[in-house]
Design a protein around this motif. Structure first.
Motif, PDB file in Angstrom:
ATOM      1  N   GLU A 149       0.741  -1.128  -0.127  1.00 41.30           N
ATOM      2  CA  GLU A 149       0.028  -0.041   0.045  1.00 41.30           C
ATOM      3  C   GLU A 149       0.919   1.094   0.058  1.00 41.30           C
ATOM      4  O   GLU A 149       0.217   2.429  -0.099  1.00 41.30           O
ATOM      5  CB  GLU A 149      -0.906  -0.035   1.064  1.00 41.30           C
ATOM      6  CG  GLU A 149      -1.883  -1.170   1.222  1.00 41.30           C
ATOM      7  CD  GLU A 149      -2.823  -1.431   2.393  1.00 41.30           C
ATOM      8  OE1 GLU A 149      -2.749  -0.309   3.143  1.00 41.30           O
ATOM      9  OE2 GLU A 149      -3.526  -2.375   2.645  1.00 41.30           O
ATOM     10  N   GLY A 150       2.067   1.224   0.217  1.00 47.02           N
ATOM     11  CA  GLY A 150       3.138   2.223   0.188  1.00 47.02           C
ATOM     12  C   GLY A 150       3.222   3.304   1.193  1.00 47.02           C
ATOM     13  O   GLY A 150       3.758   4.412   1.091  1.00 47.02           O
ATOM     14  N   TYR A 151       2.594   2.723   2.412  1.00 46.07           N
ATOM     15  CA  TYR A 151       2.892   3.614   3.797  1.00 46.07           C
ATOM     16  C   TYR A 151       4.350   3.696   4.118  1.00 46.07           C
ATOM     17  O   TYR A 151       5.000   2.679   3.789  1.00 46.07           O
ATOM     18  CB  TYR A 151       2.018   2.941   4.548  1.00 46.07           C
ATOM     19  CG  TYR A 151       0.525   3.226   4.561  1.00 46.07           C
ATOM     20  CD1 TYR A 151      -0.040   4.443   4.938  1.00 46.07           C
ATOM     21  CD2 TYR A 151      -0.433   2.368   3.735  1.00 46.07           C
ATOM     22  CE1 TYR A 151      -1.481   4.608   4.765  1.00 46.07           C
ATOM     23  CE2 TYR A 151      -1.714   2.558   3.838  1.00 46.07           C
ATOM     24  CZ  TYR A 151      -2.364   3.811   4.352  1.00 46.07           C
ATOM     25  OH  TYR A 151      -3.615   3.870   4.319  1.00 46.07           O
ATOM     26  N   THR A 152       4.630   4.762   4.804  1.00 43.91           N
ATOM     27  CA  THR A 152       6.029   4.593   5.321  1.00 43.91           C
ATOM     28  C   THR A 152       5.887   4.150   6.637  1.00 43.91           C
ATOM     29  O   THR A 152       4.693   3.909   7.338  1.00 43.91           O
ATOM     30  CB  THR A 152       6.514   6.144   5.320  1.00 43.91           C
ATOM     31  OG1 THR A 152       5.818   6.740   6.350  1.00 43.91           O
ATOM     32  CG2 THR A 152       6.404   6.863   4.017  1.00 43.91           C
ATOM     33  N   LEU A 153       7.158   3.828   7.316  1.00 39.24           N
ATOM     34  CA  LEU A 153       7.113   3.242   8.657  1.00 39.24           C
ATOM     35  C   LEU A 153       6.605   4.353   9.672  1.00 39.24           C
ATOM     36  O   LEU A 153       5.810   3.843  10.541  1.00 39.24           O
ATOM     37  CB  LEU A 153       8.713   2.851   8.973  1.00 39.24           C
ATOM     38  CG  LEU A 153       9.041   1.612   8.492  1.00 39.24           C
ATOM     39  CD1 LEU A 153      10.631   1.565   8.904  1.00 39.24           C
ATOM     40  CD2 LEU A 153       8.432   0.396   8.706  1.00 39.24           C
ATOM     41  N   ARG A 154       6.840   5.545   9.447  1.00 36.73           N
ATOM     42  CA  ARG A 154       6.196   6.808  10.362  1.00 36.73           C
ATOM     43  C   ARG A 154       4.932   6.793  10.327  1.00 36.73           C
ATOM     44  O   ARG A 154       3.970   6.671  11.392  1.00 36.73           O
ATOM     45  CB  ARG A 154       7.072   7.926   9.877  1.00 36.73           C
ATOM     46  CG  ARG A 154       6.451   9.153  10.717  1.00 36.73           C
ATOM     47  CD  ARG A 154       7.291  10.371  10.991  1.00 36.73           C
ATOM     48  NE  ARG A 154       8.810  10.283  10.791  1.00 36.73           N
ATOM     49  CZ  ARG A 154       9.501  10.116  11.729  1.00 36.73           C
ATOM     50  NH1 ARG A 154       9.009   9.767  12.998  1.00 36.73           N
ATOM     51  NH2 ARG A 154      10.863   9.726  11.896  1.00 36.73           N
ATOM     52  N   GLU A 155       4.457   6.581   8.922  1.00 32.30           N
ATOM     53  CA  GLU A 155       2.796   6.645   8.893  1.00 32.30           C
ATOM     54  C   GLU A 155       2.338   5.640   9.194  1.00 32.30           C
ATOM     55  O   GLU A 155       0.956   5.440  10.131  1.00 32.30           O
ATOM     56  CB  GLU A 155       2.520   6.760   7.217  1.00 32.30           C
ATOM     57  CG  GLU A 155       2.850   7.978   6.730  1.00 32.30           C
ATOM     58  CD  GLU A 155       2.891   8.055   5.056  1.00 32.30           C
ATOM     59  OE1 GLU A 155       2.447   8.995   4.351  1.00 32.30           O
ATOM     60  OE2 GLU A 155       2.614   6.921   4.607  1.00 32.30           O
TER      61      GLU A 155
END
Length: 188
Positions: A149-155
């Motif tokens: 889904e392309g989320y970053t670790l921070r998100e």
């Protein structure tokens, strides 16, 4: 309408009372617009997102709950989420590449796209699916969010309301588990 509270306006908006939405728009357009503009730095994109925000307010089923906090915080949370979604969609759309007929013919002739490559990819995909059985639900969700889904670790940390260190640790353990089971599967 001007003497009504934000909560009262939201009750009217839920009942599809257009003047209530117009009043809310007049009250908060400057705040919403400036909030979005700081993120996009583009007036045209900002206008589009503003429209999405007020459309969401008009169509939301749950609406604002005064017991959970101030209206302005709720509004800015919606604005932030829609802005993030817009950026993600834009990012996804920009990564799509069009292929001409000539390029398509070249790709079809490429030996790496032969039956062996197709079967190999399918086997790897099947092995990854099998390895999922060794993962917890939170580990599978992490892999899905991060890689598909392309989320970053921070998100992901923000979404799960967990420290980023916890997410990084979970990712490390997840990859370790996948690696060990994929090696075993491929070695057999």
């Amino acid at each position: 309408m001007q003497n009504k509270t934000d909560a009262e306006l939201m009750v009217l908006i839920k009942a599809q009372h257009r003047p209530a939405l117009e009043e809310l728009y007049d009250r908060y357009i400057k705040l919403v617009y400036s909030f979005i503009l700081k993120s996009t730095r583009d007036q045209e994109k900002t206008r589009v997102i503003v429209q999405l925000v007020f459309t969401r307010i008009w169509t939301t089923k749950n609406g604002y709950n005064p017991e959970k906090g101030q209206f302005v915080n709720w509004l800015l949370t919606i604005t932030r989420n829609i802005t993030i979604d817009y950026h993600r969609k834009e990012k996804r759309d920009n990564t799509i590449t069009s292929i001409t007929t000539g390029q398509l013919e070249y790709i079809a002739d490429n030996p790496s796209n032969g039956p062996e490559e197709i079967v190999s990819r399918k086997l790897i995909r099947d092995q990854v699916q099998k390895a999922y059985q060794y993962l917890s639900k939170s580990q599978i969700e992490l892999i899905q969010c991060l890689y598909w889904e392309g989320y970053t670790l921070r998100e992901i940390a923000e979404i799960n309301k967990e420290p980023i260190g916890t997410i990084k640790s979970r990712l490390h353990q997840t990859l370790k588990i996948l690696r060990s089971h994929l090696v075993l599967e491929m070695g057999e």
